[in-house]
Design a protein around this motif. Structure first.
Motif, PDB file in Angstrom:
ATOM      1  N   PRO A 291     -54.780 -23.837  47.248  1.00  0.00           N
ATOM      2  CA  PRO A 291     -55.562 -24.881  46.529  1.00  0.00           C
ATOM      3  C   PRO A 291     -54.968 -25.069  45.106  1.00  0.00           C
ATOM      4  CG  PRO A 291     -56.735 -22.806  46.535  1.00  0.00           C
ATOM      5  CD  PRO A 291     -55.774 -22.605  47.514  1.00  0.00           C
ATOM      6  N   PRO A 292     -55.429 -25.940  44.158  1.00  0.00           N
ATOM      7  CA  PRO A 292     -54.667 -26.095  43.039  1.00  0.00           C
ATOM      8  C   PRO A 292     -55.209 -24.824  42.287  1.00  0.00           C
ATOM      9  CG  PRO A 292     -56.239 -27.759  43.657  1.00  0.00           C
ATOM     10  CD  PRO A 292     -56.371 -27.039  44.702  1.00  0.00           C
ATOM     11  N   ASP A 293     -53.929 -24.279  41.543  1.00  0.00           N
ATOM     12  CA  ASP A 293     -53.908 -23.242  40.547  1.00  0.00           C
ATOM     13  C   ASP A 293     -54.263 -23.557  38.995  1.00  0.00           C
ATOM     14  OD1 ASP A 293     -52.898 -20.428  39.826  1.00  0.00           O
ATOM     15  OD2 ASP A 293     -51.383 -21.893  38.706  1.00  0.00           O
ATOM     16  N   LEU A 294     -55.482 -22.917  38.866  1.00  0.00           N
ATOM     17  CA  LEU A 294     -55.844 -22.923  37.312  1.00  0.00           C
ATOM     18  C   LEU A 294     -55.295 -21.810  36.422  1.00  0.00           C
ATOM     19  CD1 LEU A 294     -59.603 -23.079  37.909  1.00  0.00           C
ATOM     20  CD2 LEU A 294     -58.296 -25.056  37.711  1.00  0.00           C
ATOM     21  N   ASN A 295     -54.909 -22.079  35.334  1.00  0.00           N
ATOM     22  CA  ASN A 295     -54.071 -21.139  34.353  1.00  0.00           C
ATOM     23  C   ASN A 295     -53.997 -21.706  32.774  1.00  0.00           C
ATOM     24  OD1 ASN A 295     -51.376 -22.668  33.708  1.00  0.00           O
ATOM     25  ND2 ASN A 295     -51.666 -23.163  35.794  1.00  0.00           N
TER      26      ASN A 295
END
Length: 350
Positions: A291-295
């Motif tokens: 899934p999309p990476d949050l950073n």
């Protein structure tokens, strides 16, 4: 069996910003690589060291707790448990404390009940995840109803040591230049809704990698130093610690990664180049896209034990995580500690 949930979250970030360019310009030897490009860290926060406003680990933790409780339905006297998970343990500006416990001091400062359980634990950058693991189990067992996990990390002294001591084009202290100071806190209570729940959290340690990242007094000066062999740390064998453990867990539950339907993933914020590599390995091992990476590594750097919750707080404050999102959190810490946390977030707001 009961489940827990994240009821509220708080964070504190010092106002002073220090860029990677500023730190690298102070080195005796310019590194052979572009530190900002490889790590993804453009800037990080440094604690206030002025005599009138000096910030230490305890102050950062306390501010994060106060922020967390400001949006919680609970007051300090409602908490059954307080767990402090800081790696750094500075208090009264410069002193390093092992006893009395930070959790106990926080409880007294907040006015918590005398029978509130308070204790410290330290598990490197997996500290807050370890605190959440323990509190989750306490709530699941019915031993307690609610509690708070907190960490204050005044960790940039290792960056200051690195600036003073790095004298070669490749040095084991280069990772120290990525860290930033912060505080984070989360309240956990009992979940009554599957759409607002910590589904599971598991941690594991592989001691064969423990020598690759060591924090200790410097072997050159009076400073505190971190020695990290990034070339050996950031390899497939180490990253498989996560995927092997989670795949085995899911197989026991009769699940696949695809079945889980994660909307986002949050990795420990240790390097912009390493995380895509981890995700590529995971896609291969799980047979499904990540899934999309949050950073937030670009603006806050590696905030050590608080990193996952600094990301969560930041993204919630930007309303980037829709209600009902399912989030996978992946720790990575010296020791070496790996694991995973699955949660669906509905009521958590900033």
């Amino acid at each position: 069996m009961s489940h827990s949930r994240f009821e509220s979250i708080g964070a504190y970030l010092p106002s002073k910003r220090v860029t990677t360019e500023e730190l690298v310009s102070q080195l005796q030897e310019t590194p052979e690589f572009d530190l900002e490009r490889i790590t993804g860290v453009k800037e990080r926060r440094f604690r206030d060291t002025t005599p009138e406003n000096g910030e230490d680990s305890f102050a950062l933790a306390l501010k994060a707790v106060q922020d967390c409780l400001s949006r919680s339905q609970y007051a300090a006297e409602d908490l059954d448990v307080i767990i402090s998970c800081s790696i750094t343990r500075s208090k009264d500006r410069t002193k390093m404390y092992m006893e009395p416990s930070f959790a106990g001091a926080i409880a007294r400062t907040l006015g918590a009940r005398e029978d509130t359980i308070s204790f410290d634990l330290s598990n490197a950058c997996a500290g807050m995840m370890s605190g959440v693991y323990i509190l989750d189990r306490m709530i699941r067992s019915g031993a307690v109803k609610r509690g708070i996990v907190v960490s204050g990390e005044a960790i940039t002294p290792i960056a200051e040591t690195a600036v003073n001591e790095i004298s070669s084009k490749y040095d084991l202290q280069f990772a120290s230049l990525t860290v930033g100071d912060s505080g984070a806190a989360v309240v956990l209570d009992e979940s009554v809704d599957e759409s607002d729940r910590i589904h599971y959290i598991e941690l594991t340690t592989a001691s064969e990698f423990s020598h690759l990242c060591l924090g200790m007094p410097s072997d050159k000066t009076a400073g505190v130093a971190l020695y990290t062999d990034n070339r050996k740390m950031h390899n497939e064998a180490r990253f498989l610690l996560w995927t092997d453990t989670q795949r085995n867990f899911m197989e026991e539950q009769g699940l696949t990664f695809k079945d889980e339907g994660f909307d986002y993933i949050i990795h420990h914020q240790f390097g912009a180049a390493a995380i895509p590599y981890m995700n590529a390995i995971a896609e291969r091992e799980f047979g499904h896209p990540m899934p999309p990476d949050l950073n937030v590594i670009e603006k806050y750097g590696n905030t050590s034990s608080t990193s996952h919750f600094i990301v969560l707080h930041d993204q919630l404050s930007q309303q980037s995580i829709p209600t009902g999102s399912k989030v996978l959190m992946i720790p990575a810490a010296s020791g070496v500690v790996g694991g995973f946390l699955s949660t669906t977030i509905s009521s958590l707001k900033v």
